[in-house]
Design a protein around this motif. Structure first.
Motif, PDB file in Angstrom:
ATOM      1  N   VAL A   1      -5.067  -8.175   4.001  1.00  0.00           N
ATOM      2  CA  VAL A   1      -5.469  -9.057   5.210  1.00  0.00           C
ATOM      3  C   VAL A   1      -6.238  -8.261   6.069  1.00  0.00           C
ATOM      4  CG1 VAL A   1      -3.512 -10.420   5.046  1.00  0.00           C
ATOM      5  CG2 VAL A   1      -3.518  -8.253   6.450  1.00  0.00           C
TER       6      VAL A   1
ATOM      7  N   LEU B   1       0.142  -7.485   5.375  1.00  0.00           N
ATOM      8  CA  LEU B   1       0.041  -6.224   5.791  1.00  0.00           C
ATOM      9  C   LEU B   1       1.153  -5.253   5.394  1.00  0.00           C
ATOM     10  CD1 LEU B   1      -1.937  -4.395   7.822  1.00  0.00           C
ATOM     11  CD2 LEU B   1       0.058  -4.896   9.422  1.00  0.00           C
TER      12      LEU B   1
ATOM     13  N   TRP C   1       1.479   0.233   7.715  1.00  0.00           N
ATOM     14  CA  TRP C   1       0.922   0.282   9.059  1.00  0.00           C
ATOM     15  C   TRP C   1       0.807   1.572   9.539  1.00  0.00           C
ATOM     16  CZ3 TRP C   1       2.855   0.734  14.364  1.00  0.00           C
ATOM     17  CH2 TRP C   1       1.860   0.350  15.144  1.00  0.00           C
TER      18      TRP C   1
ATOM     19  N   ALA D   1       2.301   4.040   7.143  1.00  0.00           N
ATOM     20  CA  ALA D   1       3.840   4.099   6.742  1.00  0.00           C
ATOM     21  C   ALA D   1       4.279   2.565   6.451  1.00  0.00           C
ATOM     22  CB  ALA D   1       4.640   4.235   7.833  1.00  0.00           C
TER      23      ALA D   1
ATOM     24  N   LEU E   1       6.558  -0.454   6.819  1.00  0.00           N
ATOM     25  CA  LEU E   1       7.534  -0.599   7.702  1.00  0.00           C
ATOM     26  C   LEU E   1       7.991  -2.046   7.509  1.00  0.00           C
ATOM     27  CD1 LEU E   1       5.843   0.318  11.061  1.00  0.00           C
ATOM     28  CD2 LEU E   1       7.580   1.560   9.744  1.00  0.00           C
ATOM     29  N   GLY E   2       7.853  -2.790   6.303  1.00  0.00           N
ATOM     30  CA  GLY E   2       8.057  -4.170   6.286  1.00  0.00           C
ATOM     31  C   GLY E   2       6.899  -4.982   6.166  1.00  0.00           C
ATOM     32  N   LEU E   3       6.767  -5.915   5.526  1.00  0.00           N
ATOM     33  CA  LEU E   3       5.558  -6.903   5.489  1.00  0.00           C
ATOM     34  C   LEU E   3       5.294  -7.691   6.721  1.00  0.00           C
ATOM     35  CD1 LEU E   3       3.386  -8.333   3.695  1.00  0.00           C
ATOM     36  CD2 LEU E   3       5.188 -10.023   3.355  1.00  0.00           C
ATOM     37  N   VAL E   4       4.162  -7.813   7.223  1.00  0.00           N
ATOM     38  CA  VAL E   4       3.735  -8.766   8.054  1.00  0.00           C
ATOM     39  C   VAL E   4       2.826  -9.588   7.236  1.00  0.00           C
ATOM     40  CG1 VAL E   4       2.120  -9.396  10.107  1.00  0.00           C
ATOM     41  CG2 VAL E   4       3.643  -7.297  10.049  1.00  0.00           C
ATOM     42  N   PRO E   5       3.284 -10.796   7.126  1.00  0.00           N
ATOM     43  CA  PRO E   5       2.486 -12.010   6.377  1.00  0.00           C
ATOM     44  C   PRO E   5       1.155 -12.204   6.943  1.00  0.00           C
ATOM     45  CG  PRO E   5       4.317 -12.963   7.602  1.00  0.00           C
ATOM     46  CD  PRO E   5       4.594 -11.614   7.944  1.00  0.00           C
ATOM     47  N   PRO E   6       0.301 -12.794   6.410  1.00  0.00           N
ATOM     48  CA  PRO E   6      -1.049 -13.237   6.637  1.00  0.00           C
ATOM     49  C   PRO E   6      -0.854 -14.236   7.617  1.00  0.00           C
ATOM     50  CG  PRO E   6      -0.622 -14.085   4.338  1.00  0.00           C
ATOM     51  CD  PRO E   6       0.706 -13.307   4.590  1.00  0.00           C
TER      52      PRO E   6
ATOM     53  N   ASP F   1       8.079 -15.092   6.848  1.00  0.00           N
ATOM     54  CA  ASP F   1       9.487 -15.483   7.538  1.00  0.00           C
ATOM     55  C   ASP F   1       9.101 -15.945   8.816  1.00  0.00           C
ATOM     56  OD1 ASP F   1      10.956 -13.856   5.583  1.00  0.00           O
ATOM     57  OD2 ASP F   1      10.200 -12.113   6.379  1.00  0.00           O
ATOM     58  N   PHE F   2       7.755 -15.851   9.260  1.00  0.00           N
ATOM     59  CA  PHE F   2       7.143 -16.651  10.366  1.00  0.00           C
ATOM     60  C   PHE F   2       5.921 -16.937   9.870  1.00  0.00           C
ATOM     61  CE2 PHE F   2       4.870 -12.698  11.680  1.00  0.00           C
ATOM     62  CZ  PHE F   2       5.405 -11.926  11.194  1.00  0.00           C
TER      63      PHE F   2
END
Lengths: 192, 280
Positions: free
Chosen positions: B76, B107, B110, B113, B115-120, B153-154
């Motif tokens: 992304v 993503l 970050w 590191a 840290l868990g996915l941030v969706p697009p 998730d969001f």
């Protein structure tokens, strides 16, 4: 919307740990984001409890039920290519508990001895090649008592009224395979 | 998708590089017998991995194709920001000799590191960024790159997921991976019916592979959330939705079963069921 659209992912990542949605997020997106932030911080809370069970129980009891919020907020400040999530939580806890009083910070250091971290342990380490740490309290006795309270879901009052025995104690840690072995070496280092 | 050639076929399972040789041996030995029905491995590769020796040769001897699933690329954002990661990946991918490369869009790292996915963010800006990155990856690795719908998730952005994927395929001239569980999860939080949504999607012609996995369903308000859980059982619903995807695509697509952490008995059962459902 953020001035720089490329910053939006930074806003989102930081927001997940701070528990705040970016201003440009509205409506159901905002609700879902905040729910996901809470879910992820629940996972972090479980990780805190798994790695530092006695220290986090004592901190909740004598400091604040919400002390973990400060730890979560600090995560984005600490992570980097060389600092993983566990280490970022360690650094956040160190920051949050350093001035908490009592034996909380020493319990935290004691429990951290068994954890692999990507940074030096911030304990009172004696000079020399062996890893020996000094604690001002009888740290093993304190850990045993607070662990009993923690695993028993004891009322916070139990922890608040607990008076740890003075030390000092000296704990050495040595590596065996993929584990740290902790040994009480107080007798070797005397009482002062 | 004019410039990419689709060569992966049949049924695959995912694994780490270290598990690859064991999977090859199982296929050669036919132990468990279900392994004879596996056609390819989807190998999760990180830039810090050390590969076991002679992976490509072992894969060939076992008559297993390979697809590489990246774990850390932030498609992304411009991949220029991860140039060092990509430089480390190039020789690893060359040593595996996969037929394609892929990754969930989002993503993943970050400040270096995980840290868990941030969706697009589902908008045209992000689709263009991913498209440019897809072109870059296909050029750099000389392989088809497939963009996968991630767990969401969001939801953020003014496009729906499948329209967004259409644009990624168009801008990047690349194929897609459709993850069935991720699709269901997206539908759950956007109040869509997965079957209707899938049936109405013309862009399925760009799908090159399906992913299927187990899940856990966490009740919550205003709706339950579907979380991928690869150790859990794959439901009949997921298999039937995959069958619908084949039907909509008008051809049998490669199917990857994602089952790390599942018991061997469960893996054998699912490989057998999927083989029977899609390829016999």
């Amino acid at each position: 919307m953020s001035a720089d659209r490329a910053d939006r992912y930074d806003d989102l990542m930081v927001g997940l740990y701070h528990g705040t949605a970016p201003d440009w997020l509205t409506g159901q997106s905002r609700e879902l984001f905040l729910r996901e932030s809470q879910r992820r911080r629940c996972e972090l809370a479980l990780k805190l409890r798994r790695l530092w069970p006695a220290a986090t129980y004592l901190a909740r009891s004598i400091h604040s039920d919400d002390f973990a919020l400060d730890v979560f907020r600090a995560v984005p400040d600490h992570v980097s290519a060389s600092i993983d999530l566990t280490t970022a939580l360690y650094l956040g806890l160190d920051q949050a508990l350093r001035d908490a009083g009592g034996c909380v910070h020493e319990l935290f250091t004691y429990e951290s001895l068994a954890i692999d971290l990507a940074c030096p342990l911030r304990g009172d380490r004696l000079p020399g090649s062996a890893e020996v740490y000094r604690f001002t309290y009888d740290i093993q006795a304190a850990w045993g008592r607070i662990s009993m309270y923690s695993t028993g879901f004891a009322p916070a009052e139990f922890a608040r009224s607990y008076v740890p025995s003075p030390g000092p104690t000296f704990i050495a840690r040595t590596r065996h395979g993929d584990k740290w072995i902790l040994t009480d070496v107080t007798d070797e280092h005397g009482q002062g | 998708v004019a410039t990419t050639e689709h060569r992966l076929a049949g049924l695959g399972v995912n694994c780490t590089p270290n598990e690859t040789l064991l999977q090859c041996q199982r296929k050669v030995d036919g132990t468990p017998a279900a392994w004879r029905g596996i056609d390819y491995l989807s190998i999760g590769v990180s830039s810090t991995d050390t590969l076991p020796p002679e992976m490509a040769r072992k894969l060939r001897e076992a008559k297993l194709q390979a697809a590489v699933h990246f774990l850390e690329l932030n498609v992304v954002r411009p991949l220029e920001l991860q140039r060092e990661v990509i430089e480390r990946l190039v020789p690893l991918i060359a040593a595996i000799e996969p037929v394609s490369i892929e990754q969930d869009m989002g993503l993943w790292t970050w400040r270096g590191a995980q840290l868990g996915l941030v969706p697009p963010i589902l908008d045209d800006d992000t689709a263009r960024t991913i498209g440019a990155n897809a072109t870059f990856l296909q050029t750099t690795f000389g392989l088809p790159y497939y963009a996968e719908n991630p767990p969401i998730d969001f939801v953020i952005g003014d496009l729906d997921l499948l329209t967004f994927m259409d644009r990624v395929a168009e801008y990047g001239n690349c194929g897609l991976v459709l993850d069935i569980g991720h699709l269901v999860g997206y539908c759950a939080i956007t109040d869509r019916d997965p079957e209707e949504y899938l049936q109405s999607w013309r862009g399925i012609r760009n799908v090159r592979q399906l992913h299927i996995a187990g899940f856990t369903l966490k009740p919550d308000t205003p709706c339950p959330i579907w979380y991928d859980d690869h150790a859990e059982a794959i439901s009949d619903y997921s298999l039937e939705l995959a069958a619908l995807a084949h039907q909509c695509a008008g051809r049998v697509l490669p199917v990857t079963l994602e089952m790390e952490g599942a018991t061997i008995a469960r893996v054998v059962d699912h490989v057998t069921r999927a083989r029977r459902r899609f390829f016999e």
